[in-house]
Design a protein around this motif. Sequence first.
Motif, PDB file in Angstrom:
ATOM      1  N   ALA A  92      51.606   5.516  35.794  1.00 27.15           N
ATOM      2  CA  ALA A  92      51.580   4.344  36.675  1.00 27.15           C
ATOM      3  C   ALA A  92      50.213   3.685  36.685  1.00 27.15           C
ATOM      4  CB  ALA A  92      51.984   4.743  38.091  1.00 27.15           C
ATOM      5  N   GLY A  93      49.151   4.480  36.542  1.00 22.65           N
ATOM      6  CA  GLY A  93      47.806   3.918  36.502  1.00 22.65           C
ATOM      7  C   GLY A  93      47.589   3.058  35.275  1.00 22.65           C
ATOM      8  N   PHE A  94      48.041   3.537  34.123  1.00 19.64           N
ATOM      9  CA  PHE A  94      47.915   2.748  32.906  1.00 19.64           C
ATOM     10  C   PHE A  94      48.725   1.460  33.007  1.00 19.64           C
ATOM     11  CE2 PHE A  94      47.160   7.108  31.152  1.00 19.64           C
ATOM     12  CZ  PHE A  94      45.848   6.904  30.751  1.00 19.64           C
ATOM     13  N   ARG A  95      49.936   1.541  33.553  1.00 13.00           N
ATOM     14  CA  ARG A  95      50.766   0.341  33.658  1.00 13.00           C
ATOM     15  C   ARG A  95      50.179  -0.655  34.661  1.00 13.00           C
ATOM     16  NH1 ARG A  95      55.380   3.980  32.513  1.00 13.00           N
ATOM     17  NH2 ARG A  95      55.378   4.633  34.691  1.00 13.00           N
ATOM     18  N   THR A  96      49.587  -0.154  35.739  1.00 14.36           N
ATOM     19  CA  THR A  96      48.959  -1.054  36.706  1.00 14.36           C
ATOM     20  C   THR A  96      47.769  -1.759  36.080  1.00 14.36           C
ATOM     21  OG1 THR A  96      49.649   0.414  38.515  1.00 14.36           O
ATOM     22  CG2 THR A  96      47.958  -1.210  39.017  1.00 14.36           C
ATOM     23  N   ALA A  97      46.979  -1.024  35.296  1.00 12.89           N
ATOM     24  CA  ALA A  97      45.833  -1.638  34.622  1.00 12.89           C
ATOM     25  C   ALA A  97      46.292  -2.684  33.618  1.00 12.89           C
ATOM     26  CB  ALA A  97      44.997  -0.566  33.932  1.00 12.89           C
ATOM     27  N   ALA A  98      47.372  -2.407  32.897  1.00 16.20           N
ATOM     28  CA  ALA A  98      47.906  -3.393  31.954  1.00 16.20           C
ATOM     29  C   ALA A  98      48.372  -4.638  32.693  1.00 16.20           C
ATOM     30  CB  ALA A  98      49.047  -2.784  31.158  1.00 16.20           C
ATOM     31  N   ARG A  99      49.011  -4.434  33.826  1.00 18.89           N
ATOM     32  CA  ARG A  99      49.444  -5.565  34.659  1.00 18.89           C
ATOM     33  C   ARG A  99      48.240  -6.408  35.069  1.00 18.89           C
ATOM     34  NH1 ARG A  99      50.682  -4.744  40.945  1.00 18.89           N
ATOM     35  NH2 ARG A  99      50.817  -6.950  41.504  1.00 18.89           N
ATOM     36  N   LEU A 100      47.155  -5.747  35.455  1.00 16.79           N
ATOM     37  CA  LEU A 100      45.938  -6.431  35.882  1.00 16.79           C
ATOM     38  C   LEU A 100      45.343  -7.239  34.739  1.00 16.79           C
ATOM     39  CD1 LEU A 100      42.561  -6.050  35.832  1.00 16.79           C
ATOM     40  CD2 LEU A 100      43.628  -6.952  37.886  1.00 16.79           C
ATOM     41  N   VAL A 101      45.227  -6.644  33.565  1.00 20.48           N
ATOM     42  CA  VAL A 101      44.609  -7.327  32.423  1.00 20.48           C
ATOM     43  C   VAL A 101      45.413  -8.554  32.040  1.00 20.48           C
ATOM     44  CG1 VAL A 101      44.006  -7.107  29.977  1.00 20.48           C
ATOM     45  CG2 VAL A 101      43.466  -5.246  31.573  1.00 20.48           C
ATOM     46  N   ARG A 102      46.728  -8.436  32.038  1.00 15.21           N
ATOM     47  CA  ARG A 102      47.567  -9.580  31.660  1.00 15.21           C
ATOM     48  C   ARG A 102      47.497 -10.694  32.701  1.00 15.21           C
ATOM     49  NH1 ARG A 102      51.243  -5.312  29.555  1.00 15.21           N
ATOM     50  NH2 ARG A 102      51.062  -5.447  27.280  1.00 15.21           N
ATOM     51  N   LEU A 103      47.502 -10.331  33.977  1.00 16.25           N
ATOM     52  CA  LEU A 103      47.400 -11.347  35.025  1.00 16.25           C
ATOM     53  C   LEU A 103      46.051 -12.055  34.942  1.00 16.25           C
ATOM     54  CD1 LEU A 103      48.291 -12.842  37.557  1.00 16.25           C
ATOM     55  CD2 LEU A 103      47.589 -10.846  38.908  1.00 16.25           C
ATOM     56  N   ALA A 104      44.987 -11.306  34.773  1.00 18.22           N
ATOM     57  CA  ALA A 104      43.665 -11.908  34.653  1.00 18.22           C
ATOM     58  C   ALA A 104      43.600 -12.848  33.462  1.00 18.22           C
ATOM     59  CB  ALA A 104      42.599 -10.815  34.524  1.00 18.22           C
ATOM     60  N   ARG A 152      57.759  12.617  31.620  1.00 20.27           N
ATOM     61  CA  ARG A 152      59.017  11.982  32.032  1.00 20.27           C
ATOM     62  C   ARG A 152      58.793  10.549  32.479  1.00 20.27           C
ATOM     63  NH1 ARG A 152      60.489  17.390  33.901  1.00 20.27           N
ATOM     64  NH2 ARG A 152      59.347  17.044  35.834  1.00 20.27           N
ATOM     65  N   ALA A 153      57.614  10.266  33.035  1.00 19.30           N
ATOM     66  CA  ALA A 153      57.305   8.913  33.507  1.00 19.30           C
ATOM     67  C   ALA A 153      56.814   8.002  32.384  1.00 19.30           C
ATOM     68  CB  ALA A 153      56.260   8.977  34.624  1.00 19.30           C
ATOM     69  N   GLY A 154      56.722   8.530  31.165  1.00 23.79           N
ATOM     70  CA  GLY A 154      56.367   7.683  30.035  1.00 23.79           C
ATOM     71  C   GLY A 154      54.887   7.552  29.781  1.00 23.79           C
ATOM     72  N   ALA A 155      54.167   8.678  29.697  1.00 15.29           N
ATOM     73  CA  ALA A 155      52.727   8.625  29.462  1.00 15.29           C
ATOM     74  C   ALA A 155      52.401   7.869  28.172  1.00 15.29           C
ATOM     75  CB  ALA A 155      52.151  10.043  29.419  1.00 15.29           C
ATOM     76  N   GLY A 156      53.085   8.218  27.084  1.00 10.14           N
ATOM     77  CA  GLY A 156      52.805   7.556  25.815  1.00 10.14           C
ATOM     78  C   GLY A 156      53.047   6.058  25.844  1.00 10.14           C
ATOM     79  N   PRO A 157      54.228   5.606  26.270  1.00  5.61           N
ATOM     80  CA  PRO A 157      54.455   4.161  26.356  1.00  5.61           C
ATOM     81  C   PRO A 157      53.496   3.444  27.299  1.00  5.61           C
ATOM     82  CG  PRO A 157      56.541   5.340  26.390  1.00  5.61           C
ATOM     83  CD  PRO A 157      55.459   6.373  26.490  1.00  5.61           C
ATOM     84  N   ALA A 158      53.108   4.108  28.398  1.00  2.00           N
ATOM     85  CA  ALA A 158      52.191   3.469  29.347  1.00  2.00           C
ATOM     86  C   ALA A 158      50.807   3.277  28.734  1.00  2.00           C
ATOM     87  CB  ALA A 158      52.093   4.307  30.620  1.00  2.00           C
ATOM     88  N   ILE A 159      50.329   4.291  28.011  1.00  2.00           N
ATOM     89  CA  ILE A 159      49.030   4.156  27.346  1.00  2.00           C
ATOM     90  C   ILE A 159      49.104   3.081  26.273  1.00  2.00           C
ATOM     91  CG2 ILE A 159      47.308   5.357  25.939  1.00  2.00           C
ATOM     92  CD1 ILE A 159      48.156   7.947  27.415  1.00  2.00           C
ATOM     93  N   ALA A 160      50.203   3.082  25.512  1.00  2.00           N
ATOM     94  CA  ALA A 160      50.389   2.056  24.480  1.00  2.00           C
ATOM     95  C   ALA A 160      50.376   0.663  25.089  1.00  2.00           C
ATOM     96  CB  ALA A 160      51.701   2.304  23.738  1.00  2.00           C
ATOM     97  N   ASP A 161      50.984   0.518  26.255  1.00  2.00           N
ATOM     98  CA  ASP A 161      51.041  -0.776  26.922  1.00  2.00           C
ATOM     99  C   ASP A 161      49.645  -1.260  27.284  1.00  2.00           C
ATOM    100  OD1 ASP A 161      52.405  -2.990  28.072  1.00  2.00           O
ATOM    101  OD2 ASP A 161      52.206  -2.083  30.060  1.00  2.00           O
ATOM    102  N   LEU A 162      48.787  -0.362  27.763  1.00  2.00           N
ATOM    103  CA  LEU A 162      47.432  -0.758  28.123  1.00  2.00           C
ATOM    104  C   LEU A 162      46.603  -1.058  26.882  1.00  2.00           C
ATOM    105  CD1 LEU A 162      45.225  -1.309  30.122  1.00  2.00           C
ATOM    106  CD2 LEU A 162      44.811   1.145  30.316  1.00  2.00           C
TER     107      LEU A 162
END
Length: 462
Positions: A323-335, A359-369
């Motif tokens: 969730a932390g990686f996905r939140t950071a990705a959300r922040l970067v894209r919004l900025a 289970r929460a998708g560590a790999g995809p979340a890191i890839a997203d960031l």
Amino acid sequence: MTVPANAREALALVTDDFTELPGTAGPSEGADEGTGGGADEGDGPIGWPGYGRARAAAAARSGASESVVCGTGTVGGTRTVLVSFEFAFLGGSIGEGTGARVAAAHAHARAHRLPVTVLLATGGSRMHEGMRALVQLQRLAGESALTRAAGLPQLAVLRDPTTGGGWATLGAGSDVVLALPGAQVGFAGSRVRPADADPAAYTAESQLAHGHVDAVVPAEELRAVLGRWLSLLARPAVGPVPPPYALGGTEPSASGREAVARARRAERPRADRYLAEVFTERAELSGDRAGGTDPGMRCGFGRLPDGSTAAYAAQCGTATRPAGFRTAARLVRLAGRLGIPVLTLIDTPGAANDAEAERAGAGPAIADLFGAVAEARVPVTALLVGEGGSGGALALAAPGNTWATPDAYFSVIAPELATAILKLPPEEADTTADRLRLRPVDLVELGVVRGVVGARPADPEH
């Protein structure tokens, strides 16, 4: 301060100079249209029996001619388009008239380069208009997309209740989502949920806990909080954020072992100290919009000493959750969409690697960031302030513009784990740390970071 009971009270809660947009204060669109096929005059696009009478009664009861009031107002010094829902008008339901008014509000925002703020209180789509009402959600989403593409911020305040399509478009689709305490918030309204559903799941507080709302704000604080957000999102800094000065030790580490030990010291300056040093005020996003939050990742927007705004994503020294990686990705894209430069602070032993993280998708979340930083439309500056553990740390690094403090290390993996992977005795960890060349001075020589920051220069006047 009491919770606003209607659209006008909600507007008065946040502004003192609301001006209604021309052409949005008249009768509900389509109110007097016949529909053919035997429908009664004024009974709407699908000829719902008695719809005209119901609408007239709603207007008499609420004093409104439709479920939204649209206009402009100044909130905390920033002019914004305001869309306020009137729940007393047929439950704040969304029909063709609602869609037309909201579309006009967005068009005005784009024409005048204003942010859009929606004060929601709705039960969803209007039954009396059938699919003609439901397709208004596509219309609202389309208008929001155009406003997003224009680089204008969109904010939502969730009042009680906010359910159905209003929540799933104007609410959850906004860049920043605030909610009043105790507000009912959920896609399913109270009359359509399973009989055994936990009512606590359909609250603003639950939506905050699960990453779908940025903050729950008491009514008496809403004007100040909303004003702060609008001000921060409207005044982007120009160019990259300079790397902050070092707040801890300034001498280089003599060995890899020492660098690791310094980065792991409990008293070492952490993200909060650096953020307080860089920004005069901040407003934080919360959650990944996918069901999770990570208190070890701080994301938001802050005011620099010159009054302009930069965004930040800061690790706080813990293993970063998906969730932390996905939140950071959300922040970067919004900025990036708003033209606001980004500062990242790197400090993690690595990505969380427990079963729940997988289970929460560590790999995809890191890839997203990684993808968000690689595609960033604004300058990104990164500062390594502590531990730089593997890919979970590198995901926040800025290619070509990453710096380090002397109290830091960056490594392909923690020395202890590298030792285990290489099947070496545990006592070889210190030697492995040296071989990894993870000290800040090593990182400069390797071309991984641009430089090692020093302490703030002394003020010559003191």
